[in-house]
Scaffold this motif. Structure first.
Motif, short mmCIF file in Angstrom:
data_model
loop_
_atom_site.label_atom_id
_atom_site.label_comp_id
_atom_site.label_asym_id
_atom_site.label_seq_id
_atom_site.Cartn_x
_atom_site.Cartn_y
_atom_site.Cartn_z
N LEU A 110 -12.94 -4.03 10.00
CA LEU A 110 -11.81 -3.15 10.24
C LEU A 110 -12.06 -2.20 11.41
O LEU A 110 -11.13 -1.73 12.03
N PRO A 117 -8.55 1.67 10.30
CA PRO A 117 -8.03 2.44 9.17
C PRO A 117 -8.02 3.94 9.46
O PRO A 117 -7.08 4.64 9.07
N ALA A 154 -10.99 7.39 -1.37
CA ALA A 154 -10.30 6.36 -0.59
C ALA A 154 -11.23 5.77 0.46
O ALA A 154 -11.29 4.55 0.65
N VAL A 160 -12.45 1.86 0.77
CA VAL A 160 -12.30 1.02 1.97
C VAL A 160 -13.65 0.44 2.37
O VAL A 160 -13.78 -0.75 2.67
N ASP A 161 -14.69 1.28 2.32
CA ASP A 161 -16.04 0.82 2.68
C ASP A 161 -16.49 -0.32 1.77
O ASP A 161 -16.96 -1.36 2.23
N SER A 219 -14.36 -3.51 2.32
CA SER A 219 -14.63 -4.19 3.59
C SER A 219 -16.02 -4.83 3.55
O SER A 219 -16.24 -5.89 4.10
#
Ligand SMILES: Nc1ncnc2c1ncn2[C@@H]1O[C@H](COP(=O)(O)OP(=O)(O)OP(=O)(O)O)[C@@H](O)[C@H]1O
Ligand SMILES: [Mg+2]
Lengths: 259, 427
Positions: B49, B53, B409, B413-414, B417
Motif C-alpha cells: 500500500l 492509505p 486503525a 492496516v499494518d 497488509s
C-alpha cells in the motif's frame, strides 16, 4: 596435496541438553580437496558444520586452522579465518532484497555509504555464472522460490575470499541444470585450491565431485573413504551401519591408512 | 560416473550471457501512463500500500475538519500543525528505529518528560550554559536508552517489559527532580529559543520557505540523475528519465504549495526545519549505511543476521540508545512550546500519539519494514486530528477515544497488509 590440512577437527564433541550430537569427531580438509560428509538424518552433519562456522562453539576438542589451534566462538571468528558457510536452513533475511542478502555483513562502500550500484552489478554477474534465473535482484528474498533462495545462499558464500567453503546440502532444492552448475562450481573451487566440505544425501553427486568421503553415524566418525576405489555400497553400508562387521571396519581402516 | 560428466559441462564452454535474458514471467511495466496504472493496481492487490492509505486519510481528515471549521485549512492553522508536530515527531523518529527491529519502546514519552526536567534543573537551578545543558540532556536520554537496550539485549528481558518499567521509573525520577515547585520555567535562550513558537526560518523572510523547497526538490532531482547515470554506465536497471521528472514535479508541487501557504502566515517554524533535517539524516543512515542495513537485517531475521557476523546485541543496544536520544530531543521540543518543565510533561496520550504516528506512516510493528518518512506522514495525520479537535473545542475525553481508534486503525492496516504481502510473497 599439502601436508598440513587447512582445517582439522580433533576429537570434537557437542551436546544439546540430553542429546550427544557429536562424539570425538575427527575431520581434515586440505587446500584443493573436496571432502564429502555423509550420514543419515540426524547423524550430526549440520551440527558439525555449525560448530565449524561458529554458530555454536564446541564443548570438547580442538579446531585447527592451518596447523594452529583456534577458538571459533562466533560466526565472525569463522569468517575472519576465511570459512564461508551455506547453511541447510539458508539463513537469509526475508525482508532484504537479493543484493542486500548477498552482501550482508560485507557491504561495499563508496565515500562511506553503500555502493548499491557496484553490489547490484556484481550480484547479477555472480548469479549468472550459477545460471539461475531470478526475476530481479531487487526483489525481497521472500518472493523467491526455494531453489532460487538456495542459489542466493550459495552465491553469498562466494563473496569475499574464503579459503574453506562449507556447503550443507546445497543441491537439495535445485533443478537438474542448477545442480550441475553447483557441482561445476565445487570443482572450480577445488581448482582455485580452496578446501570444500560438501554435505549431501545424493551418492551420485558425492562420487562425482568429492575426493574423500567421511561418514558420520550417530554423531561419531564411521569411516573415511577415498572416492576412487570405493563402491557406493561400501559407503552406504557405513552410513546405515547395516553391515557393520569386520569387513567394513577393515575397509574403513585401510582407507584411513592410505589417506 | 560417466553419466554425471556428460550432464555437466565445463563452464568455459557456456559463457554466461552478458545481460541475463529477462524471465518471461516477470511482469514488466508497460510503457506510458497505462503501465503505471496497471502496476499500481497490482501493487494494491499485493498489499504494497505504501503511503497511499495515509495520504487518503489525510485528505479525508482535512476535508472533514474544513467543513466543520473554515479556519482549519487557514495558513495560520497550517503553521500551527507544522510547529506542533515536530516535538512528538522526534519521538516517532526514534520509535521507527525500534520498530524496524520488531521491538517497541514504551518509555519514550516519560523519557521526554524527564529530559525537560533534567534540562530545566541543569540550566535554571544549576545555571549551566543553555547549549551545554542541551548536550547533557540528550546524553541522558541516550544513556537511558542504552540501559533499556542492555537489559533487553544482554539480559534477555522482553523489550516491552524493560521499557514499561522505564516508563514508570523515569516518570518517578522526573517528579523527584521537580519536587516542591512542580514546575520550572525555562529561559528563552539557546536551542530552546530556536524551538520556540515565535522562531521562524530566516526570520520570517518570504525567501526562506522557497529556499527550503528548492533545496529539497533540487536534491531529489540531482540525486536521481546522478544515480541514473551511474546505473546506466554500470549496465544495471535504472529509473527512466520520465519517471524521475514525474517524481520531482510531484515533490515540487507539494513543497512549493506548502511554502506558499506557510508564507501567507509567518513562514516555516524552525522546529519543523530541524525535524525535516533530522529525517533526511536518519533516512540516509537507514538506507545508505552499513549500520542501517544491519538494523533491517536484525529486524528481518535475527539468526541470519547473527550468522552474517552482525553483533545483534550491539545493534539492539545502539537502537534503543537512539530511541532514548530522540525521546530527549523530543522532550526539549515539547518544553520549548511552553518554556516550562512541568509534572504533566510526557504524560497523557503522548506515547500513543508517537507510536501511532510511526505506524500510521507505514512502519510495520512486525519489524524489518518501514522508513523514517513515516514519522512525518504519520505526524501530519496525528497533529491534524489534534489541532482540529482543539479548534472544535473537543473535550480531552473525546480526543483520547479518537487517538485510540486511530492507533487501532493503523495497526489493523499494518496487520492486514502484512498478511496480504505474505500470501503474495512479499513479506
Ligand atoms: N539446536 C539444537 N538443539 C537440540 N538438539 C539439536 C539441535 N540441533 C541439532 N540437534 C540434534 O542433534 C542431532 C544431529 O542433528 P543435525 O541437524 O546435525 O543432523 P544432520 O546430520 O544434519 O541431519 P539431516 O541430514 O537431517 O540434515 C539430532 O538428533 C538433533 O535432534
Ligand atoms: Mg543437516
Amino acid at each position: 596435496m599439502s601436508a598440513t590440512p587447512v582445517l582439522a577437527l580433533r576429537g570434537v564433541s557437542k551436546r544439546f541438553g540430553a542429546v550427544q550430537a557429536l562424539t570425538d569427531v575427527e575431520l581434515e580438509v586440505h587446500a584443493g580437496e573436496v571432502v564429502a560428509l555423509v550420514g543419515d538424518n540426524g547423524a550430526g552433519k549440520s551440527t558439525l558444520v555449525k560448530t565449524i562456522a561458529g554458530v555454536h562453539p564446541v564443548d570438547e576438542g580442538v579446531i585447527e586452522w592451518e596447523g594452529r589451534p583456534v577458538h571459533i566462538n562466533r560466526p565472525q571468528d569463522a569468517q575472519g579465518l576465511g570459512i564461508a558457510t551455506v547453511y541447510q536452513d539458508l539463513a537469509l533475511c526475508d525482508n532484504l532484497d537479493v543484493v542486500g542478502n548477498l552482501y550482508l555483513g560485507r557491504e561495499l562502500l563508496r565515500y562511506g555509504s553503500l555502493d548499491e550500484v557496484t553490489m547490484e552489478k556484481r550480484s547479477r554477474e555472480l548469479l549468472n555464472t550459477l545460471s539461475i534465473r531470478i526475476p530481479s535482484v531487487r526483489i525481497p528474498i521472500a518472493s523467491l522460490s526455494g531453489g532460487q533462495r538456495q542459489v542466493v545462499a550459495i552465491a553469498r558464500a562466494l563473496i569475499g575470499e574464503p579459503k574453506v567453503v562449507i556447503l550443507d546440502e546445497p543441491t537439495a532444492a535445485l533443478g537438474v541444470e542448477q545442480t550441475a552448475q553447483v557441482l561445476d562450481l565445487v570443482e572450480r573451487l577445488r581448482e582455485r585450491r580452496l578446501g570444500v566440505i560438501l554435505i549431501s544425501h545424493n551418492m551420485a553427486d558425492v562420487t562425482a565431485v568429492a575426493d574423500t568421503v567421511h561418514v558420520l553415524r550417530l554423531g561419531k566418525n564411521n569411516g573415511a573413504f577415498p572416492v576412487k576405489g570405493t563402491t557406493n555400497e561400501q559407503i552406504i553400508a557405513a552410513i546405515t551401519g547395516a553391515t557393520d562387521n569386520a569387513v567394513t571396519r577393515r575397509l574403513a581402516r585401510n582407507a584411513e591408512a592410505t589417506q | 560416473m560417466s553419466d554425471k560428466t556428460t550432464m555437466r559441462q565445463p563452464l568455459d564452454e557456456v559463457p554466461p550471457p552478458a545481460v541475463a535474458p529477462l524471465d518471461p514471467r516477470l511482469l514488466v511495466r508497460e510503457e506510458g501512463l497505462k503501465g503505471y496504472l496497471t502496476e499500481f493496481k497490482r501493487k494494491l492487490k499485493g498489499g504494497e500500500l505504501g503511503s497511499l492509505p495515509v495520504i487518503l486519510a489525510l485528505v479525508i481528515i482535512w476535508t472533514i475538519f474544513q467543513l466543520k471549521d473554515s479556519l482549519f485549512l487557514s495558513s495560520a492553522n497550517m503553521v500551527n500543525i507544522c510547529y506542533f508536530m515536530a516535538g512528538t515527531g522526534m519521538l516517532a523518529v526514534g520509535l521507527v528505529f525500534v520498530l524496524l527491529l520488531g521491538e517497541i519502546d514504551l518509555s519514550v514519552a516519560s523519557v521526554s518528560g524527564l529530559a525537560a526536567a533534567v534540562f530545566a534543573s541543569l540550566s535554571v537551578t544549576h545555571n549551566i550554559n543553555a547549549w551545554v545543558a542541551v548536550v547533557l540532556t540528550v546524553l541522558t536520554g541516550i544513556a537511558i536508552g542504552a540501559i533499556h537496550g542492555f537489559f533487553f539485549a544482554k539480559i534477555g528481558v522482553p523489550a516491552f517489559v524493560v521499557t514499561l518499567a522505564g516508563f514508570l521509573g523515569w516518570t518517578g525520577l522526573m517528579q523527584w527532580l521537580l519536587r516542591g515547585t512542580g514546575s520550572l520555567t525555562i529561559q528563552d535562550k539557546g536551542l530552546l529559543h530556536v524551538l520556540g513558537q515565535r522562531s521562524f526560518f530566516m526570520n520570517q523572510s518570504i525567501a526562506g520557505a522557497y529556499i527550503l523547497a528548492t533545496l529539497g526538490v533540487g536534491a531529489l532531482l540531482v540525486g536521481s540523475l546522478i544515480d541514473q547515470s551511474r546505473r546506466r554506465s554500470a549496465g544495471v536497471p535504472f529509473r527512466p528519465t520520465g519517471e524521475i521528472l514525474v517524481r520531482t514535479v510531484a515533490l515540487a508541487v507539494v513543497a512549493y504549495v506548502a511554502a506558499y501557504v506557510l508564507n501567507k502566515s509567518a513562514g516555516v517554524p524552525n522546529a519543523l526545519v530541524i525535524f525535516l533535517a533530522t529525517l533526511v539524516i536518519c533516512d540516509f543512515v537507514l538506507r545508505r549505511t552499513t549500520f542501517g542495513r544491519k538494523i533491517f537485517a536484525v529486524g528481518g531475521s535475527i539468526e541470519a543476521a547473527r550468522r552474517a557476523g552482525i553483533n545483534v546485541a550491539m545493534i539492539r543496544i545502539v537502537v534503543f540508545a537512539i530511541s532514548g536520544g530522540f525521546a530527549a530531543i523530543g522532550g526539549l521540543f515539547l518544553a520549548g512550546q511552553t518554556y516550562t518543565a512541568t509534572l504533566q510533561a510526557g504524560t497523557g496520550n503522548l506515547l500513543m500519539l508517537a507510536i501511532a504516528a510511526a505506524v500510521i506512516g507505514g512502519t510495520s510493528l512486525f519489524g524489518g519494514r518501514g522508513n523514517v518518512w513515516s514519522a512525518l506522514l504519520g505526524m501530519l495525520v496525528i497533529q491534524s486530528i489534534q489541532t482540529g479537535l482543539d479548534l472544535l473545542n473537543m473535550d480531552q475525553s473525546i480526543q483520547y477515544m479518537i487517538t485510540g481508534a486511530v492507533l487501532l486503525a493503523a495497526v489493523v492496516v499494518d496487520s492486514v497488509s502484512r498478511r496480504t504481502q505474505r500470501s503474495s510473497g512479499r513479506a
